[in-house]
Motif scaffolding. Sequence first.
Motif, PDB file in Angstrom:
ATOM      1  N   UNK A  18       0.823  -1.211   0.000  1.00 60.06           N
ATOM      2  CA  UNK A  18       0.000   0.000   0.000  1.00 60.06           C
ATOM      3  C   UNK A  18       0.856   1.260   0.000  1.00 60.06           C
ATOM      4  N   UNK A  19       2.071   1.192   0.571  1.00 63.10           N
ATOM      5  CA  UNK A  19       2.950   2.373   0.568  1.00 63.10           C
ATOM      6  C   UNK A  19       3.336   2.755  -0.863  1.00 63.10           C
ATOM      7  N   UNK A  20       3.532   1.750  -1.715  1.00 68.23           N
ATOM      8  CA  UNK A  20       3.871   2.012  -3.117  1.00 68.23           C
ATOM      9  C   UNK A  20       2.706   2.715  -3.814  1.00 68.23           C
ATOM     10  N   UNK A  22       0.491   4.571  -2.337  1.00 69.59           N
ATOM     11  CA  UNK A  22       0.426   5.927  -1.784  1.00 69.59           C
ATOM     12  C   UNK A  22       1.403   6.845  -2.510  1.00 69.59           C
ATOM     13  N   UNK A  23       2.606   6.343  -2.715  1.00 72.33           N
ATOM     14  CA  UNK A  23       3.637   7.159  -3.358  1.00 72.33           C
ATOM     15  C   UNK A  23       3.241   7.503  -4.793  1.00 72.33           C
ATOM     16  N   UNK A  25       0.240   7.545  -6.142  1.00 79.21           N
ATOM     17  CA  UNK A  25      -0.920   8.449  -6.181  1.00 79.21           C
ATOM     18  C   UNK A  25      -0.491   9.882  -5.880  1.00 79.21           C
ATOM     19  N   UNK A  26       0.375  10.044  -4.880  1.00 77.00           N
ATOM     20  CA  UNK A  26       0.829  11.399  -4.518  1.00 77.00           C
ATOM     21  C   UNK A  26       1.639  12.031  -5.639  1.00 77.00           C
ATOM     22  N   UNK A  27       2.493  11.235  -6.267  1.00 78.16           N
ATOM     23  CA  UNK A  27       3.341  11.804  -7.330  1.00 78.16           C
ATOM     24  C   UNK A  27       2.490  12.321  -8.483  1.00 78.16           C
ATOM     25  N   UNK A  29      -0.747  13.179  -8.335  1.00 81.74           N
ATOM     26  CA  UNK A  29      -1.596  14.270  -7.851  1.00 81.74           C
ATOM     27  C   UNK A  29      -0.828  15.583  -7.711  1.00 81.74           C
ATOM     28  N   UNK A  30       0.332  15.518  -7.054  1.00 77.24           N
ATOM     29  CA  UNK A  30       1.046  16.754  -6.722  1.00 77.24           C
ATOM     30  C   UNK A  30       1.708  17.383  -7.941  1.00 77.24           C
ATOM     31  N   UNK A  33      -1.164  19.497  -9.001  1.00 77.06           N
ATOM     32  CA  UNK A  33      -1.670  20.518  -8.082  1.00 77.06           C
ATOM     33  C   UNK A  33      -0.696  21.670  -7.898  1.00 77.06           C
ATOM     34  N   UNK A  34       0.558  21.375  -7.967  1.00 74.02           N
ATOM     35  CA  UNK A  34       1.533  22.388  -7.588  1.00 74.02           C
ATOM     36  C   UNK A  34       2.781  22.296  -8.461  1.00 74.02           C
ATOM     37  N   UNK A  37       6.121  24.267  -7.733  1.00 74.73           N
ATOM     38  CA  UNK A  37       6.883  23.908  -6.533  1.00 74.73           C
ATOM     39  C   UNK A  37       7.799  22.724  -6.747  1.00 74.73           C
ATOM     40  N   UNK A  38       7.464  21.897  -7.724  1.00 70.26           N
ATOM     41  CA  UNK A  38       8.124  20.608  -7.812  1.00 70.26           C
ATOM     42  C   UNK A  38       9.413  20.642  -8.612  1.00 70.26           C
ATOM     43  N   UNK A  72       5.681  12.694 -14.700  1.00 74.03           N
ATOM     44  CA  UNK A  72       7.043  12.186 -14.585  1.00 74.03           C
ATOM     45  C   UNK A  72       6.981  10.686 -14.836  1.00 74.03           C
TER      46      UNK A  72
END
Lengths: 91, 269
Positions: A18-20, A22-23, A25-27, A29-30, A33-34, A37-38, A72
């Motif tokens: 599940x951590x994979x 999470x990573x 999904x965040x990559x 999404x972010x 969103x931003x 900043x990245x 990415x």
Amino acid sequence: MSLINSLVDYLRRSKPKSATLAKERLQVLLAHENPGRRGGPDYLPALKQELLAVIAKYVKVGPEQIKMNVDRQGDYDLLELNIVLPEAPRT
Amino acid sequence: MTKIVVITSGKGGVGKTTTSASFASGLALRGHKTAVLDFDVGLRNLDLIMGCERRVVYDFVNVINGEATLTQALIKDKHTENLYVLPASQTRDKDALTREGVERVINELRESFEYVICDSPAGIEKGALMALYFADEAIVVTNPEVSSVRDSDRILGILQAKSKRAEDGAEPVKEHLLLTRYSPKRVELGEMLSVDDVQEILRVPLLGVIPESEQVLQASNSGSPVIHADSTDVAEAYKDVVSRFLGEARAMRFTLQEKRGIFQRLFGT
């Protein structure tokens, strides 16, 4: 012992971590969103405006018909441009 | 030269106040004269975590409104020399914090303190914006969990756009990542984002990792910042954070699950 270890490894690998998830999904999404900043391109809004102006010379499209994303993928960034053309283009 | 440091996160409940209390105490323990300010007007809690709730007479808003002097409102910490607490108001709303008022208080603190630690409320509204506006450095408190990481990303964007340094075109606010409630065991099982994962996503220099611990609740129960819980992992981790902040090299600790042998796995706890 190595047999037990590899069995443990096998059992672990067979389940999605599940951590994979999470990573990943965040990559995704972010990056949207931003983007500024990245360390990614912060010229996206300006590029979008200019493209819109050029396209509007030929086809009637609004800002909401243009979708622009930077993803990415491994070692490279992918600029994705999606323009929905209206059904009846201007003559 | 006084340094203004904001402890922020976007998301609530990740450990901002716990971190503010321990970080400010840590700086004071190292001999630096430090003030810690609660910006959570209407929901003050720093006083409880610092264990000074019964000594609050005047608050931040009283000072801004000229109803009390800063000296009257600052509470001297009972655990540590060199440390003072400015509590938030419990009865007012966030509009009571005006930019001019906050600036006046911070400038007055500059005259006698080396560090001013601003404990931000959760969210991205007025109280949070006010807490980060005057910051020179920011500690972004993050849990290894999707919503916390997303909110940290958001607050980092706000630091880069809406702080005084950003508005003045000055050198940007120096950002630090602090990962809290970290569980090396769950990371190893693939159930929790790792330090490397979070760093890769947020791309902010890592100031430290605070392990998940029962000690944090015990410390807040007793009103003593957890950095005073001697010889516990959390206290050690916070002391490392303070050392790194002061420019000393400290290897990361408490980020790896202790390796256990097969017999411990089978028969141990």
